[in-house]
Scaffold this motif. Structure first.
Motif, mmCIF file in Angstrom:
data_model
loop_
_atom_site.group_PDB
_atom_site.id
_atom_site.type_symbol
_atom_site.label_atom_id
_atom_site.label_comp_id
_atom_site.label_asym_id
_atom_site.label_seq_id
_atom_site.Cartn_x
_atom_site.Cartn_y
_atom_site.Cartn_z
ATOM 1 N N ILE A 1 35.676 45.099 23.888
ATOM 2 C CA ILE A 1 36.297 44.987 22.568
ATOM 3 C C ILE A 1 35.303 44.474 21.526
ATOM 4 O O ILE A 1 35.110 45.080 20.490
ATOM 5 C CB ILE A 1 37.534 44.072 22.623
ATOM 6 N N SER A 2 34.695 43.331 21.788
ATOM 7 C CA SER A 2 33.691 42.761 20.893
ATOM 8 C C SER A 2 32.682 42.020 21.762
ATOM 9 O O SER A 2 32.795 42.021 22.977
ATOM 10 C CB SER A 2 34.341 41.811 19.879
ATOM 11 N N SER A 3 31.709 41.392 21.144
ATOM 12 C CA SER A 3 30.663 40.734 21.926
ATOM 13 C C SER A 3 31.271 39.666 22.838
ATOM 14 O O SER A 3 31.845 38.685 22.382
ATOM 15 C CB SER A 3 29.618 40.108 21.015
ATOM 16 N N GLY A 4 31.194 39.905 24.117
ATOM 17 C CA GLY A 4 31.686 38.951 25.108
ATOM 18 C C GLY A 4 33.151 39.073 25.469
ATOM 19 O O GLY A 4 33.596 38.428 26.404
ATOM 20 N N PHE A 5 33.930 39.862 24.743
ATOM 21 C CA PHE A 5 35.352 39.998 25.055
ATOM 22 C C PHE A 5 35.593 41.342 25.731
ATOM 23 O O PHE A 5 35.458 42.396 25.113
ATOM 24 C CB PHE A 5 36.215 39.881 23.806
ATOM 25 N N ILE A 6 35.932 41.282 27.013
ATOM 26 C CA ILE A 6 36.144 42.477 27.826
ATOM 27 C C ILE A 6 37.522 42.390 28.457
ATOM 28 O O ILE A 6 37.876 41.386 29.062
ATOM 29 C CB ILE A 6 35.088 42.581 28.941
ATOM 30 N N ILE A 7 38.307 43.460 28.306
ATOM 31 C CA ILE A 7 39.582 43.563 29.009
ATOM 32 C C ILE A 7 39.352 44.444 30.227
ATOM 33 O O ILE A 7 38.856 45.567 30.099
ATOM 34 C CB ILE A 7 40.687 44.155 28.120
ATOM 35 N N THR A 8 39.681 43.922 31.406
ATOM 36 C CA THR A 8 39.520 44.657 32.653
ATOM 37 C C THR A 8 40.897 45.020 33.184
ATOM 38 O O THR A 8 41.774 44.166 33.284
ATOM 39 C CB THR A 8 38.786 43.798 33.700
ATOM 40 N N VAL A 9 41.076 46.290 33.530
ATOM 41 C CA VAL A 9 42.330 46.772 34.111
ATOM 42 C C VAL A 9 42.015 47.366 35.473
ATOM 43 O O VAL A 9 41.190 48.272 35.587
ATOM 44 C CB VAL A 9 43.010 47.832 33.221
ATOM 45 N N GLU A 10 42.642 46.820 36.507
ATOM 46 C CA GLU A 10 42.504 47.357 37.860
ATOM 47 C C GLU A 10 43.750 48.180 38.161
ATOM 48 O O GLU A 10 44.872 47.696 38.020
ATOM 49 C CB GLU A 10 42.362 46.228 38.868
ATOM 50 N N ILE A 11 43.550 49.432 38.572
ATOM 51 C CA ILE A 11 44.657 50.356 38.818
ATOM 52 C C ILE A 11 44.698 50.694 40.299
ATOM 53 O O ILE A 11 43.718 51.195 40.855
ATOM 54 C CB ILE A 11 44.489 51.652 38.006
ATOM 55 N N PHE A 12 45.825 50.402 40.923
ATOM 56 C CA PHE A 12 46.014 50.677 42.340
ATOM 57 C C PHE A 12 47.022 51.810 42.506
ATOM 58 O O PHE A 12 48.037 51.852 41.821
ATOM 59 C CB PHE A 12 46.545 49.435 43.073
ATOM 60 N N THR A 13 46.721 52.719 43.437
ATOM 61 C CA THR A 13 47.671 53.764 43.784
ATOM 62 C C THR A 13 48.616 53.204 44.835
ATOM 63 O O THR A 13 48.178 52.716 45.872
ATOM 64 C CB THR A 13 46.940 54.996 44.355
ATOM 65 N N VAL A 14 49.901 53.225 44.546
ATOM 66 C CA VAL A 14 50.925 52.712 45.463
ATOM 67 C C VAL A 14 51.983 53.797 45.647
ATOM 68 O O VAL A 14 52.057 54.721 44.841
ATOM 69 C CB VAL A 14 51.565 51.405 44.930
ATOM 70 N N VAL B 1 35.585 54.412 39.628
ATOM 71 C CA VAL B 1 36.457 54.616 40.783
ATOM 72 C C VAL B 1 35.816 53.913 41.962
ATOM 73 O O VAL B 1 34.727 54.270 42.398
ATOM 74 C CB VAL B 1 36.642 56.126 41.070
ATOM 75 N N LYS B 2 36.488 52.872 42.473
ATOM 76 C CA LYS B 2 35.962 52.094 43.593
ATOM 77 C C LYS B 2 36.250 52.778 44.928
ATOM 78 O O LYS B 2 35.431 52.760 45.821
ATOM 79 C CB LYS B 2 36.557 50.685 43.599
ATOM 80 N N CYS B 3 37.456 53.311 45.081
ATOM 81 C CA CYS B 3 37.854 54.055 46.282
ATOM 82 C C CYS B 3 39.075 54.891 45.915
ATOM 83 O O CYS B 3 39.466 54.943 44.754
ATOM 84 C CB CYS B 3 38.133 53.117 47.456
ATOM 85 N N ASP B 4 39.681 55.545 46.888
ATOM 86 C CA ASP B 4 40.828 56.409 46.590
ATOM 87 C C ASP B 4 41.995 55.650 45.980
ATOM 88 O O ASP B 4 42.749 56.192 45.188
ATOM 89 C CB ASP B 4 41.312 57.115 47.862
ATOM 90 N N GLU B 5 42.147 54.383 46.346
ATOM 91 C CA GLU B 5 43.307 53.606 45.893
ATOM 92 C C GLU B 5 43.024 52.679 44.717
ATOM 93 O O GLU B 5 43.941 52.038 44.218
ATOM 94 C CB GLU B 5 43.851 52.743 47.042
ATOM 95 N N LEU B 6 41.757 52.557 44.297
ATOM 96 C CA LEU B 6 41.419 51.577 43.257
ATOM 97 C C LEU B 6 40.493 52.178 42.207
ATOM 98 O O LEU B 6 39.474 52.775 42.532
ATOM 99 C CB LEU B 6 40.744 50.354 43.877
ATOM 100 N N GLU B 7 40.888 51.983 40.951
ATOM 101 C CA GLU B 7 40.074 52.387 39.809
ATOM 102 C C GLU B 7 40.017 51.202 38.852
ATOM 103 O O GLU B 7 41.015 50.509 38.659
ATOM 104 C CB GLU B 7 40.724 53.591 39.133
#
Length: 80
Positions: free
Chosen positions: A19-32, A7-13
């Motif tokens: 997944i495997s070596s070197g493969f990362i899925i990043t999901v940024e979630i904003f409260t709107v 959790v970065k701040c109230d509006e961002l997580e």
């Protein structure tokens, strides 16, 4: 697969799915107003348009929509 949530701040997580070596899925979630908006991308070098988005009234629904769209974009890429 390992999942790390920050959790970065109230509006961002940020969720990182290792997944495997070197493969990362990043999901940024904003409260709107009206719910959550999510953006999904991966750790590999990719075109700028290769970002999945999702808008839903629940956080889980938003993340699922973003990852689903991102997966569809990955499948549509031409193999080189």
């Amino acid at each position: 697969m390992r999942v790390v949530t920050k959790v970065k701040c109230d509006e961002l997580e940020v969720i990182k799915m290792y997944i495997s070596s070197g493969f990362i899925i990043t999901v940024e979630i904003f409260t709107v107003p009206g719910g959550y908006k999510s953006f999904a991308n991966c750790s590999f070098i990719q075109p700028d348009y290769l970002i999945g988005t999702g808008f839903h009234s629940t956080k889980k629904g938003s993340v699922m929509l973003a990852v689903k769209e991102f997966h569809g974009l990955l499948l549509a890429l031409p193999e080189s």
